[in-house]
Design an enzyme around this catalytic site. Structure first.
Site, mmCIF file in Angstrom:
data_model
loop_
_atom_site.group_PDB
_atom_site.id
_atom_site.type_symbol
_atom_site.label_atom_id
_atom_site.label_comp_id
_atom_site.label_asym_id
_atom_site.label_seq_id
_atom_site.Cartn_x
_atom_site.Cartn_y
_atom_site.Cartn_z
ATOM 1 N N ASP A 29 -0.367 3.776 0.482
ATOM 2 C CA ASP A 29 0.307 2.717 -0.291
ATOM 3 C C ASP A 29 1.072 1.826 0.691
ATOM 4 O O ASP A 29 1.763 2.334 1.575
ATOM 5 C CB ASP A 29 1.262 3.368 -1.315
ATOM 6 C CG ASP A 29 1.752 2.377 -2.340
ATOM 7 O OD1 ASP A 29 2.313 1.332 -1.955
ATOM 8 O OD2 ASP A 29 1.594 2.633 -3.543
ATOM 9 N N ILE A 30 0.936 0.509 0.536
ATOM 10 C CA ILE A 30 1.617 -0.397 1.495
ATOM 11 C C ILE A 30 3.117 -0.483 1.252
ATOM 12 O O ILE A 30 3.840 -0.999 2.097
ATOM 13 C CB ILE A 30 1.080 -1.853 1.487
ATOM 14 C CG1 ILE A 30 0.727 -2.307 0.088
ATOM 15 C CG2 ILE A 30 -0.046 -2.065 2.473
ATOM 16 C CD1 ILE A 30 0.620 -3.813 -0.021
ATOM 17 N N GLU A 89 0.960 -2.127 -12.119
ATOM 18 C CA GLU A 89 0.775 -3.296 -11.259
ATOM 19 C C GLU A 89 -0.704 -3.619 -11.026
ATOM 20 O O GLU A 89 -1.118 -4.759 -11.191
ATOM 21 C CB GLU A 89 1.455 -2.976 -9.918
ATOM 22 C CG GLU A 89 1.698 -4.150 -9.015
ATOM 23 C CD GLU A 89 2.240 -3.688 -7.663
ATOM 24 O OE1 GLU A 89 1.618 -4.023 -6.654
ATOM 25 O OE2 GLU A 89 3.261 -2.961 -7.634
ATOM 26 N N HIS A 94 -5.603 4.606 -10.462
ATOM 27 C CA HIS A 94 -5.232 5.212 -9.184
ATOM 28 C C HIS A 94 -4.189 6.295 -9.414
ATOM 29 O O HIS A 94 -3.367 6.193 -10.319
ATOM 30 C CB HIS A 94 -4.724 4.176 -8.188
ATOM 31 C CG HIS A 94 -3.634 3.299 -8.720
ATOM 32 N ND1 HIS A 94 -3.874 2.233 -9.565
ATOM 33 C CD2 HIS A 94 -2.297 3.321 -8.539
ATOM 34 C CE1 HIS A 94 -2.736 1.644 -9.869
ATOM 35 N NE2 HIS A 94 -1.750 2.297 -9.261
ATOM 36 N N HIS A 96 -1.085 8.308 -7.537
ATOM 37 C CA HIS A 96 -0.161 8.320 -6.395
ATOM 38 C C HIS A 96 0.046 9.769 -5.953
ATOM 39 O O HIS A 96 0.325 10.636 -6.794
ATOM 40 C CB HIS A 96 1.220 7.790 -6.803
ATOM 41 C CG HIS A 96 1.277 6.345 -7.180
ATOM 42 N ND1 HIS A 96 1.781 5.376 -6.347
ATOM 43 C CD2 HIS A 96 0.918 5.698 -8.318
ATOM 44 C CE1 HIS A 96 1.730 4.194 -6.946
ATOM 45 N NE2 HIS A 96 1.213 4.361 -8.156
HETATM 46 P P1 AMP Z 1 1.090 0.818 -9.998
HETATM 47 O O1 AMP Z 1 -0.070 -0.008 -10.491
HETATM 48 O O2 AMP Z 1 2.341 0.606 -10.816
HETATM 49 O O3 AMP Z 1 0.748 2.286 -9.892
HETATM 50 O O4 AMP Z 1 1.453 0.311 -8.530
HETATM 51 C C1 AMP Z 1 0.450 -0.100 -7.646
HETATM 52 C C2 AMP Z 1 0.728 0.436 -6.268
HETATM 53 O O5 AMP Z 1 -0.268 -0.093 -5.407
HETATM 54 C C3 AMP Z 1 2.080 0.041 -5.676
HETATM 55 O O6 AMP Z 1 2.750 1.217 -5.218
HETATM 56 C C4 AMP Z 1 1.720 -0.903 -4.527
HETATM 57 O O7 AMP Z 1 2.588 -0.782 -3.425
HETATM 58 C C5 AMP Z 1 0.327 -0.460 -4.179
HETATM 59 N N1 AMP Z 1 -0.512 -1.511 -3.604
HETATM 60 C C6 AMP Z 1 -0.749 -2.742 -4.109
HETATM 61 N N2 AMP Z 1 -1.590 -3.433 -3.314
HETATM 62 C C7 AMP Z 1 -1.884 -2.614 -2.282
HETATM 63 C C8 AMP Z 1 -2.721 -2.746 -1.123
HETATM 64 N N3 AMP Z 1 -3.393 -3.867 -0.865
HETATM 65 N N4 AMP Z 1 -2.791 -1.688 -0.261
HETATM 66 C C9 AMP Z 1 -2.107 -0.549 -0.520
HETATM 67 N N5 AMP Z 1 -1.321 -0.357 -1.599
HETATM 68 C C10 AMP Z 1 -1.200 -1.379 -2.469
#
Ligand code: AMP
Length: 134
Positions: A29-30, A89, A94, A96
């Site tokens: 995760d970035i 988001e 996905h 975590h």
């Molecule tokens: P959520 O959809 O609420 O589970 O959050 C999406 C997660 O994806 C967040 O923790 C972001 O930091 C992560 N994220 C979004 N874009 C990227 C990316 N390009 N590379 C890695 N992680 C990402």
């Protein structure tokens, strides 16, 4: 239109890969809650809600996440690897995986770590190395 995570799985957008097989992909995760915070995705299914997945994809994703969690714990010492599904988001299922030493480590409201690209690469490399041993 393909999601950002599909583009990541295809290598069209860069990521710090920690594990991969034919159907699933794992990367850092970035905006990590902790060093080693990893996201696990299905490559070929974009459904944005995990409980809409077909059983075979859902079970395959969970089995892959389990293997990644074993590698993650070996590479990043911690008490547990915490599991969370939010999807607030990015509209692509996905999971975590977050190294935990206390309950507070899984609080998504807390400020995220800022790591250098070198540190991301180092962490990803150490998890991938453990994954390849399994
Ligand atoms: P959520 O959809 O609420 O589970 O959050 C999406 C997660 O994806 C967040 O923790 C972001 O930091 C992560 N994220 C979004 N874009 C990227 C990316 N390009 N590379 C890695 N992680 C990402």
């Amino acid at each position: 239109m393909a999601t950002v995570f599909t583009k990541i799985a295809k290598g069209e957008i860069p990521s710090w890969k920690v594990a991969e097989n034919e159907d699933f992909y794992a990367f850092l995760d970035i905006n990590p809650l902790a060093e080693g915070h990893t996201l696990v995705i299905p490559k070929h299914v974009e459904d944005d809600y995990i409980f809409h997945l077909d059983d075979d994809v859902y079970l395959g994703l969970c089995a892959f996440a389990k293997k990644v969690a074993v590698a993650l714990k070996a590479a990043v010492p911690c008490k547990r690897v915490g599991v969370a599904v939010l999807g607030m988001e990015v509209p692509h299922t996905h999971i975590h995986l977050v190294p935990l030493n206390s309950e507070a480590d899984l609080d998504f409201r807390k400020p995220k770590l800022e790591l250098s690209p070198e540190r991301f690469a180092e962490i990803a490399g150490s998890i991938l190395k453990e994954y390849e041993k399994l």
